[in-house]
Design an enzyme around this catalytic site. Structure first.
Site, PDB file in Angstrom:
ATOM      1  N   ALA A  33       0.818  -1.203   0.000  1.00 53.79           N
ATOM      2  CA  ALA A  33       0.000   0.000   0.000  1.00 53.79           C
ATOM      3  C   ALA A  33       0.862   1.267   0.000  1.00 53.79           C
ATOM      4  O   ALA A  33       0.588   2.212  -0.746  1.00 53.79           O
ATOM      5  CB  ALA A  33      -0.926  -0.020   1.213  1.00 53.79           C
ATOM      6  N   ASN A  36       2.732   1.819  -3.243  1.00 54.31           N
ATOM      7  CA  ASN A  36       1.777   2.261  -4.271  1.00 54.31           C
ATOM      8  C   ASN A  36       1.571   3.774  -4.185  1.00 54.31           C
ATOM      9  O   ASN A  36       1.510   4.469  -5.202  1.00 54.31           O
ATOM     10  CB  ASN A  36       0.413   1.586  -4.075  1.00 54.31           C
ATOM     11  CG  ASN A  36       0.419   0.103  -4.402  1.00 54.31           C
ATOM     12  OD1 ASN A  36       1.313  -0.392  -5.069  1.00 54.31           O
ATOM     13  ND2 ASN A  36      -0.593  -0.605  -3.911  1.00 54.31           N
ATOM     14  N   ARG A 104       3.679 -13.951   3.995  1.00 58.21           N
ATOM     15  CA  ARG A 104       4.512 -12.825   4.444  1.00 58.21           C
ATOM     16  C   ARG A 104       4.949 -12.963   5.890  1.00 58.21           C
ATOM     17  O   ARG A 104       5.717 -12.111   6.352  1.00 58.21           O
ATOM     18  CB  ARG A 104       3.773 -11.507   4.195  1.00 58.21           C
ATOM     19  CG  ARG A 104       2.525 -11.318   5.037  1.00 58.21           C
ATOM     20  CD  ARG A 104       1.593 -10.223   4.541  1.00 58.21           C
ATOM     21  NE  ARG A 104       2.177  -8.894   4.533  1.00 58.21           N
ATOM     22  CZ  ARG A 104       1.486  -7.776   4.253  1.00 58.21           C
ATOM     23  NH1 ARG A 104       0.186  -7.856   3.974  1.00 58.21           N
ATOM     24  NH2 ARG A 104       2.070  -6.616   4.243  1.00 58.21           N
ATOM     25  N   TYR A 165      -7.519  -1.526   6.850  1.00 56.91           N
ATOM     26  CA  TYR A 165      -7.685  -2.743   7.665  1.00 56.91           C
ATOM     27  C   TYR A 165      -7.493  -3.996   6.804  1.00 56.91           C
ATOM     28  O   TYR A 165      -8.075  -4.108   5.719  1.00 56.91           O
ATOM     29  CB  TYR A 165      -9.067  -2.752   8.316  1.00 56.91           C
ATOM     30  CG  TYR A 165      -9.330  -4.022   9.080  1.00 56.91           C
ATOM     31  CD1 TYR A 165      -8.555  -4.348  10.184  1.00 56.91           C
ATOM     32  CD2 TYR A 165     -10.328  -4.908   8.680  1.00 56.91           C
ATOM     33  CE1 TYR A 165      -8.767  -5.528  10.887  1.00 56.91           C
ATOM     34  CE2 TYR A 165     -10.552  -6.088   9.378  1.00 56.91           C
ATOM     35  CZ  TYR A 165      -9.758  -6.396  10.470  1.00 56.91           C
ATOM     36  OH  TYR A 165      -9.967  -7.559  11.150  1.00 56.91           O
ATOM     37  N   SER A 192     -12.061   3.773   4.668  1.00 58.39           N
ATOM     38  CA  SER A 192     -13.317   3.416   4.019  1.00 58.39           C
ATOM     39  C   SER A 192     -14.414   3.581   5.062  1.00 58.39           C
ATOM     40  O   SER A 192     -14.140   3.583   6.266  1.00 58.39           O
ATOM     41  CB  SER A 192     -13.267   1.972   3.533  1.00 58.39           C
ATOM     42  OG  SER A 192     -12.251   1.831   2.560  1.00 58.39           O
ATOM     43  N   GLY A 226     -15.850   3.988  -2.523  1.00 58.62           N
ATOM     44  CA  GLY A 226     -15.809   3.160  -3.727  1.00 58.62           C
ATOM     45  C   GLY A 226     -16.351   3.900  -4.940  1.00 58.62           C
ATOM     46  O   GLY A 226     -16.003   5.071  -5.173  1.00 58.62           O
ATOM     47  N   GLY A 229     -17.501   7.535  -4.804  1.00 58.70           N
ATOM     48  CA  GLY A 229     -16.607   8.673  -4.575  1.00 58.70           C
ATOM     49  C   GLY A 229     -16.101   8.728  -3.143  1.00 58.70           C
ATOM     50  O   GLY A 229     -15.679   7.710  -2.588  1.00 58.70           O
ATOM     51  N   GLY A 253      -5.728  -1.399  -5.253  1.00 60.17           N
ATOM     52  CA  GLY A 253      -4.885  -0.213  -5.323  1.00 60.17           C
ATOM     53  C   GLY A 253      -5.660   1.086  -5.485  1.00 60.17           C
ATOM     54  O   GLY A 253      -5.058   2.166  -5.498  1.00 60.17           O
ATOM     55  N   ASP A 256      -5.112   3.399  -2.509  1.00 60.53           N
ATOM     56  CA  ASP A 256      -3.751   3.965  -2.480  1.00 60.53           C
ATOM     57  C   ASP A 256      -3.622   5.077  -3.525  1.00 60.53           C
ATOM     58  O   ASP A 256      -2.987   6.111  -3.277  1.00 60.53           O
ATOM     59  CB  ASP A 256      -2.708   2.879  -2.759  1.00 60.53           C
ATOM     60  CG  ASP A 256      -2.830   1.722  -1.786  1.00 60.53           C
ATOM     61  OD1 ASP A 256      -3.237   1.955  -0.633  1.00 60.53           O
ATOM     62  OD2 ASP A 256      -2.533   0.580  -2.189  1.00 60.53           O
TER      63      ASP A 256
END
Ligand code: ADP
Ligand code: KDG
Length: 314
Positions: A33, A36, A104, A165, A192, A226, A229, A253, A256
């Site tokens: 993130a 990006n 990871r 998150y 979000s 989303g 907007g 993405g 980001d």
């Protein structure tokens, strides 16, 4: 000093065009993130520096090569030959459904430590950007994130926090415990709509969470919606921006990109409406091209989506 300083884990993302269980080809991409956001900001001509631990393996070479190619400062990067690169698989299971798998745990990126951040922070920046992913990676990364946010705030460097998150990494309760105090160091909080409960009282409504963030020193809260907007809360009121009308082919993405557009507008001294417009423009570029950050525009390309009238505002 750079305009933007950011840190976190950058991974290699292996993308499939179909179900992973069916095999077939995977393509290799950069993911993460924070990097990006650095790519988005650097492509628009601002100076960006990224800090993190990068493995000594070939994937680490690839990561550094990609970041350098974007013109991102990597002087603060620590090579960690003991640990592997974090990988993620992005499976296009159906046209509408992508699934993520992380590999990871124990990665070089997750071993980030306070000492990795001291020199880059001392060098300064116009803005420090961090996300709620980094503190979920390890105890040392959590402490590094807290330390950096506090050190920046004390040095007068504004902090931008994207909640981001990741349910695969921690529970909402663990995230809230760490991210709520972290937000107190931020000037800008980006979330979000369904992440606001992670930086404040989970029982409270949006305006109450925002009012509480303002009381704790936050100046701007951006709520991403989303394809509807986004809206921005400032002490002067609420402003909205609609999404641009594009064909969405890859949502990964978008958030980001939105952040990169907002920060670019801030570096350029645009007013809030201009910052939101640029944020929505970068979000639209991201969703309408494949890859985490490949489709982000260069400055001369910003005008390509002009005339894509903004969609309905809530
Ligand atoms: P995240 O990726 O963090 O979930 P969003 O999905 O809310 O973030 O997307 C961030 C921004 O990208 C939105 O505020 C919007 O401006 C833009 N965006 C997202 N989806 C679309 C879409 N389908 N069409 C155009 N723009 C979009
Ligand atoms: O924001 C896009 C990210 O999900 C992706 O690049 C990988 O940073 C990443 C993560 O932890 O999911």
């Amino acid at each position: 000093a750079p305009d933007l300083l950011t840190f976190g884990e950058t991974m290699v993302s292996l993308r499939s065009a179909g179900p992973l269980a069916a095999g077939g080809s995977l393509t290799m991409h950069l993911a993460g993130a924070e990097s990006n956001v650095a790519v988005g900001v650097a492509r628009l001509g601002h100076r960006a520096a990224w800090v993190g631990r990068v493995s000594g393996d070939e994937f680490g070479e690839y990561t550094l090569r990609q970041l350098r190619a974007e013109g991102i400062g990597v002087d603060g990067v620590t090579r960690d030959a003991e640990r592997p690169t974090g990988l993620m698989f992005l499976e296009q299971r159906t046209a509408d459904l992508t699934r993520v798998q992380y590999h990871r745990a124990g990665s070089a990126g997750s071993a980030l430590d306070v000492d990795d951040l001291r020199a880059p922070l001392a060098a300064g920046a116009r803005m420090l950007h961090l996300t709620g992913i980094t503190p979920a990676l390890s105890d040392t990364a959590r402490e590094a994130t807290r330390w950096a946010a506090q050190a920046a705030a004390e040095a007068g460097i504004p902090v931008c926090l994207d909640v981001n998150y990741r349910a695969r990494l921690w529970s909402r309760d663990s995230a809230r415990e760490v991210l709520t105090p972290l937000a107190g160091y931020a000037s800008v909080v980006i979330a979000s709509a369904d992440e606001l409960d992670l930086v404040g009282d989970p029982e409270a409504d949006e305006s109450t969470v925002v009012a509480d963030l303002f009381r704790r020193g936050v100046r701007t809260v951006l709520v991403k919606l989303g394809s509807d907007g986004a809206r921005a809360h400032t002490p002067d009121g609420i402003q909205q921006v609609g999404a641009l009308t594009v064909t969405a082919v890859d949502p990964v993405g978008a958030g980001d990109a939105f952040t990169a557009g907002y920060l670019s507008g801030w570096f350029d001294g645009l007013d809030l409406a201009g910052r939101l417009r640029r944020a929505a423009t970068l979000g639209a570029f991201a969703v309408s091209s494949r890859g985490d950050c490949e489709g982000l525009p260069r400055r001369a390309e910003l005008s390509l989506l002009e005339g894509h009238e903004t969609g309905s505002v809530l």
